[in-house]
Scaffold this active site. Structure first.
Site, mmCIF file in Angstrom:
data_model
loop_
_atom_site.group_PDB
_atom_site.id
_atom_site.type_symbol
_atom_site.label_atom_id
_atom_site.label_comp_id
_atom_site.label_asym_id
_atom_site.label_seq_id
_atom_site.Cartn_x
_atom_site.Cartn_y
_atom_site.Cartn_z
ATOM 1 N N GLU A 105 -21.175 18.477 27.226
ATOM 2 C CA GLU A 105 -21.615 17.958 25.914
ATOM 3 C C GLU A 105 -21.655 19.079 24.877
ATOM 4 O O GLU A 105 -21.254 18.890 23.726
ATOM 5 C CB GLU A 105 -22.979 17.274 26.059
ATOM 6 C CG GLU A 105 -22.825 15.930 26.782
ATOM 7 C CD GLU A 105 -24.139 15.256 27.113
ATOM 8 O OE1 GLU A 105 -25.027 15.944 27.654
ATOM 9 O OE2 GLU A 105 -24.281 14.064 26.831
ATOM 10 N N GLU A 125 -23.585 12.876 35.660
ATOM 11 C CA GLU A 125 -24.939 12.323 35.521
ATOM 12 C C GLU A 125 -25.132 11.025 36.294
ATOM 13 O O GLU A 125 -26.199 10.774 36.861
ATOM 14 C CB GLU A 125 -25.265 12.065 34.048
ATOM 15 C CG GLU A 125 -25.570 13.309 33.242
ATOM 16 C CD GLU A 125 -24.348 13.971 32.648
ATOM 17 O OE1 GLU A 125 -23.228 13.725 33.142
ATOM 18 O OE2 GLU A 125 -24.510 14.749 31.687
HETATM 19 C C1 LIG Z 1 -37.206 11.096 27.906
HETATM 20 C C2 LIG Z 1 -36.294 11.186 26.726
HETATM 21 C C3 LIG Z 1 -35.952 12.560 26.380
HETATM 22 C C4 LIG Z 1 -34.623 12.596 25.725
HETATM 23 C C5 LIG Z 1 -34.071 13.934 25.923
HETATM 24 C C6 LIG Z 1 -32.796 13.870 26.676
HETATM 25 C C7 LIG Z 1 -32.380 15.234 27.082
HETATM 26 C C8 LIG Z 1 -31.286 15.135 28.080
HETATM 27 C C9 LIG Z 1 -30.034 15.534 27.462
HETATM 28 C C10 LIG Z 1 -28.932 15.717 28.162
HETATM 29 C C11 LIG Z 1 -28.835 15.421 29.574
HETATM 30 C C12 LIG Z 1 -27.807 15.869 30.272
HETATM 31 C C13 LIG Z 1 -27.786 15.546 31.683
HETATM 32 C C14 LIG Z 1 -27.261 16.635 32.560
HETATM 33 O O1 LIG Z 1 -26.634 17.562 32.180
HETATM 34 S S1 LIG Z 1 -27.678 16.428 34.173
HETATM 35 C C15 LIG Z 1 -26.842 17.713 35.011
HETATM 36 C C16 LIG Z 1 -25.425 17.393 35.205
HETATM 37 N N1 LIG Z 1 -24.823 18.394 36.029
HETATM 38 C C17 LIG Z 1 -24.648 18.255 37.325
HETATM 39 O O2 LIG Z 1 -24.904 17.236 37.902
HETATM 40 C C18 LIG Z 1 -24.084 19.435 38.049
HETATM 41 C C19 LIG Z 1 -24.893 19.708 39.260
HETATM 42 N N2 LIG Z 1 -24.428 20.873 39.967
HETATM 43 C C20 LIG Z 1 -23.352 20.879 40.769
HETATM 44 O O3 LIG Z 1 -22.601 19.934 40.888
HETATM 45 C C21 LIG Z 1 -23.089 22.142 41.529
HETATM 46 O O4 LIG Z 1 -24.292 22.817 41.638
HETATM 47 C C22 LIG Z 1 -22.027 23.051 40.887
HETATM 48 C C23 LIG Z 1 -22.359 23.374 39.453
HETATM 49 C C24 LIG Z 1 -20.645 22.393 40.979
HETATM 50 C C25 LIG Z 1 -21.997 24.396 41.677
HETATM 51 O O5 LIG Z 1 -21.789 24.122 43.054
HETATM 52 P P1 LIG Z 1 -21.988 25.286 44.146
HETATM 53 O O6 LIG Z 1 -21.276 26.483 43.718
HETATM 54 O O7 LIG Z 1 -21.651 24.670 45.454
HETATM 55 O O8 LIG Z 1 -23.525 25.655 44.094
HETATM 56 P P2 LIG Z 1 -24.801 24.781 44.431
HETATM 57 O O9 LIG Z 1 -24.533 23.351 44.251
HETATM 58 O O10 LIG Z 1 -25.341 25.214 45.737
HETATM 59 O O11 LIG Z 1 -25.796 25.211 43.249
HETATM 60 C C26 LIG Z 1 -26.325 26.522 43.172
HETATM 61 C C27 LIG Z 1 -27.774 26.444 42.760
HETATM 62 O O12 LIG Z 1 -27.832 25.905 41.436
HETATM 63 C C28 LIG Z 1 -28.697 24.774 41.398
HETATM 64 N N3 LIG Z 1 -28.178 23.870 40.353
HETATM 65 C C29 LIG Z 1 -26.933 23.433 40.199
HETATM 66 N N4 LIG Z 1 -26.830 22.652 39.110
HETATM 67 C C30 LIG Z 1 -28.060 22.601 38.572
HETATM 68 C C31 LIG Z 1 -28.595 21.955 37.407
HETATM 69 N N5 LIG Z 1 -27.839 21.230 36.562
HETATM 70 N N6 LIG Z 1 -29.905 22.096 37.163
HETATM 71 C C32 LIG Z 1 -30.699 22.854 37.975
HETATM 72 N N7 LIG Z 1 -30.235 23.499 39.093
HETATM 73 C C33 LIG Z 1 -28.933 23.377 39.363
HETATM 74 C C34 LIG Z 1 -28.597 24.206 42.800
HETATM 75 O O13 LIG Z 1 -29.699 23.408 43.073
HETATM 76 C C35 LIG Z 1 -28.573 25.478 43.639
HETATM 77 O O14 LIG Z 1 -29.896 25.944 43.675
HETATM 78 P P3 LIG Z 1 -30.490 26.582 44.989
HETATM 79 O O15 LIG Z 1 -29.695 27.806 45.226
HETATM 80 O O16 LIG Z 1 -31.903 26.834 44.666
HETATM 81 O O17 LIG Z 1 -30.300 25.593 46.080
#
Ligand SMILES: CCCCCCCC/C=C\C=C\CC(=O)SCCNC(=O)CCNC(=O)[C@H](O)C(C)(C)COP(=O)(O)OP(=O)(O)OC[C@H]1O[C@@H](n2cnc3c(N)ncnc32)[C@H](O)[C@@H]1OP(=O)(O)O
Length: 727
Positions: A105, A125
């Protein structure tokens, strides 16, 4: 959080910084907004580049913060995306690694997008039970049109840079120096009119059959969603992009996002996301864990047995670019196996070609078919995948123990058998481990990794790392009959069959379970797997067949209730889909359409009459509770027995191996949301009504948790009794 620097005389570079994936926490978003404002106010800055640290643009909003969002919270990310787009100076996104969700975005708010060839973009999402809520559902359709936006937003799939370029999401691909190239572009376009580059000002490309496209998409997602709300809400948001001006569409997007966030499904799906990552961080009851054990490299692997499982395993290994030796016992089986593997690999290559990935997976030089055990001398790891026969498996492991090099890891693909008994015939039991693949093994994401009593931490680390290499989710579990998945399946299937005795039809049970969100109810699943599999296992356990003591009552085994119904079906050759008949009738042997079978209705009536059972009406609630709570109850016992080290392990196994609906978070998460006292009281009620079914008697661990006031799921394991010290 976001570093601001100058590149050359006129370009400002804002680098998002939040390891490991540059998630957009509120601090990052705030710093980004400040950077954009600073660049706008500085007359010497003529253009801006936004990029991410550590070779990743951004994985989107910080998912961990969603649980604390309040309905009245300001949509800071959306405001920042608008701010970027409104900038008077061209803003270029330099996309490396990933730009997902909120990350994409941000990129769509920019006026230009350059991506590295290996970069991936997408809106995942929907898989987290929400929708893109920083104006993504309104900008993407304006950029790439409705059909492509529907596909990306409702599936959540990531697309590689090449496909993103084709779709029009990005403007240019580079093979190296993405940020430098973005700086060059930013300098080049400074001063050019920005109006045509602002996506929010574009109309959604019109199509004559727009209404039909949207309605068809809705029908398609409803059919596939099995109760998941987010895909349908994504379509509503995209529809708003078609029907409303941009600002009103954004309002609609926000309203739908708030609804989803409060729905409970979002919590379940986000729990599942983190659970999948938590299981990688395995721990043994001894305390040894992923932190201290290191995996050994696997360059060459062997697979023994080219039946359904073996073929899938070979395909997975070849896809992961390993050298593979595939071994069979006779020429005929080897030829059949070779043909099957070749066609699976061709199919995989064509799928990869369609998605723009390189398809050099079928290199025959990497795959050797043989009848000769001697070819296994130099392999680093063997996966034995012959059928479930302990004597046969032991014979193979005895041979492997003498032929393979001493440091080779020896894996057995089994769904229930004792790993220690197999390991005991080898000279290196610490290098023996169970790897339970799920069928079809080249498709299913789950790998249950079973540690035996002697399995070393290095062997575990290597098997878990193999799972990752094969693009699977490995879950480490303890050794017991059926491990985690099949041990919990047994009481679930048992209840389903008892319900038939009591008056249900197979389709009534299946409908209740499918209505809950499972892809398949128990009877369709049994027919697909083959009823003879369970029959062979029951014969082995002496529950039926020649080993059964004469005079054993038909519906009782050691004073427990037993149903011989599936044994009777097998005796009639009704093995399920492959026979054209099982719990259902199929159009032909191997047919896939399950039709209710009048023969079975008669058979059930006669059976009830013979055994004096009065059929009764069983409502959907009882069907669901008896099947699911029996399964969950076993899950609590598995935690108490330390076969699974955390509820997340069980939930991931059920989501990836058994079709548990993700929007219900897995069986243990489900129990925590309906409330442990409720699960306990229903089990108590059913076990009182059926005192001869031990699996309905509530697990002592469930009772203990309820007595402790039902602590949250993440605290459960701290209440498991530690084994008494041997000192
Ligand atoms: C109530 C009304 C309020 C209105 C306000 C609205 C505000 C909202 C506005 C916008 C909303 C947007 C929605 C989003 O953006 S949701 C997030 C979308 N993104 C994802 O789904 C991506 C998720 N991540 C992945 O697919 C993978 O992690 C990837 C990036 C491909 C990397 O893969 P890989 O290299 O295999 O590594 P890991 O998956 O093991 O991840 C490493 C660590 O990072 C943490 N992680 C990953 N993504 C996120 C994230 N988006 N947020 C927080 N943490 C994240 C993951 O948990 C691993 O952590 P850990 O090492 O502790 O296990």
């Amino acid at each position: 959080m976001a570093q601001y620097r100058r590149a050359g005389a006129a370009v400002a570079v804002i680098r998002l910084h939040n390891a490991p994936v540059n998630a957009l926490s509120s601090a990052v978003v705030q710093a980004l907004a400040q950077g954009v404002k600073k660049a706008d106010l500085d007359p010497s800055v003529k253009a801006v580049v936004i990029c991410g640290a550590n070779g990743k643009f951004s994985a989107g909003a910080d998912i961990r913060t969603f649980s604390s969002l309040q309905p009245r919270d300001r949509p800071a990310l959306a405001e920042t995306v608008s701010l970027i787009e409104r900038s008077q100076k061209p803003v270029v996104a330099a996309i490396e690694g990933v730009a997902l969700g909120g990350g994409l975005e941000v990129a769509l708010g920019c006026h230009y997008r350059i991506a590295h060839a290996q970069a991936r973009v997408g809106f995942p999402e929907v898989l987290l039970g929400i929708l893109p809520a920083a104006e993504g559902t309104q900008r993407l359709p304006r950029l790439i049109g409705i059909p492509a936006a529907l596909d990306l937003i409702t599936t959540g799939r990531h697309v590689l840079a090449a496909e993103a370029l084709k779709l029009g999401i990005i403007d240019e691909i580079v093979k190296e120096n993405t940020v430098e190239r973005a700086i060059e572009l930013a300098s080049k376009v400074s001063g050019q009119p920005l109006g045509p580059r602002k996506i929010s000002l574009k109309p959604v490309p019109d199509l004559p059959d727009m209404e039909a496209i949207l309605s068809e998409a809705l029908v398609k997602v409803k059919r596939k969603a099995r109760g998941r709300l987010s895909p349908e809400m994504c379509i509503q948001a995209i529809k708003a992009a078609v029907q409303l001006p941009f600002a009103e569409g954004v309002e609609k997007e926000r309203e739908l996002f708030r609804f989803l966030l409060g729905s409970g499904q979002a919590k379940a799906q986000q729990y599942a996301f983190f659970a999948e990552r938590a299981v990688e961080k395995w721990t043994m009851p001894s305390g040894t864990s992923w932190k201290t054990a290191s995996a050994q490299p696997i360059r060459k692997a062997a697979v023994i047995g080219l039946g359904t499982m073996g073929r899938g395993i070979v395909t997975s290994l070849v896809k992961a670019k390993m050298l593979v030796v595939a071994l069979e016992q006779d020429q005929k089986q080897l030829d059949i196996g070779r043909e099957a593997v070749t066609s699976l690999l061709q199919w995989e290559a064509s799928k990869m070609q369609q998605s723009g990935q390189s398809q050099d997976i079928c290199d025959p030089a990497r795959l050797q078919f043989t009848l000769d055990f001697g070819a296994l001398r130099d392999v680093d790891l063997v996966i034995e995948a012959v059928f479930e026969d302990m004597a046969l498996k032991k014979e193979i492991f005895r041979k492997l123990s003498t032929i393979c090099k001493p440091e080779a890891f020896l894996c057995t693909n089994t769904s229930a058998l004792d790993i220690d008994e197999i390991a005991a015939v080898t000279s290196h039991p610490h290098q023996v481990i169970g790897t339970h693949f799920f069928s079809p093994a080249h498709v299913m994401k789950l790998l249950e990794v079973i540690r035996g009593h002697h399995t070393s931490p290095t062997t575990i680390a290597t098997a878990m790392s193999l799972a990752k290499t094969l693009n699977k989710v490995g879950v480490l579990v303890g050794n017991c009959f059926g491990f985690v998945g099949n041990r919990m399946m047994a009481p679930y299937v048992e209840q389903a069959i008892f319900l038939l005795e009591e008056g249900c039809k197979p389709e009534e049970v299946d409908q209740a379970v499918e209505g809950f969100g499972f892809h398949m109810g128990p009877f369709r699943m049994l027919d697909l797997a083959g009823l003879d599999v369970g029959w062979r296992s029951r014969k082995g356990q002496g529950l039926t067949g020649p080993k059964l003591a004469p005079g054993t009552p038909a519906r009782q085994r050691e004073s427990r209730r037993y149903s011989p119904l599936p044994d009777f079906l097998c005796e009639q050759g009704r093995y399920g889909q492959k026979a054209g008949k099982g719990w259902y009738l199929y159009e032909k042997p191997g047919g896939r359409t399950a039709n209710p079978d009048p023969w079975l209705y008669n058979f059930l009536s006669e059976y009830r009459e013979t055994h004096g059972i009065k059929a009764r009406f069983v409502d959907q609630e009882e069907i669901l509770e008896r099947c699911l709570y029996a399964l969950i109850n076993e899950g609590f016992q598995i935690l108490a027995d330390r076969i699974a080290s955390a509820p997340e392990d069980i939930d991931v196994i059920y989501i990836y191996g058994y079709g548990w609906p993700t929007h219900r978070g897995g069986p243990m998460f489900h129990a925590s949301t309906v409330g442990l006292p409720h699960v306990l009281s229903r089990l108590q009620k059913y076990s009182e009504a059926h005192p001869d079914i031990p699996k309905l008697q509530p697990s002592p661990f469930l009772k203990k948790l309820v007595a402790l006031g039902s602590p949250p799921l993440r605290e459960w394991v701290s209440h498991v009794r530690q084994p008494s010290s041997k000192l």
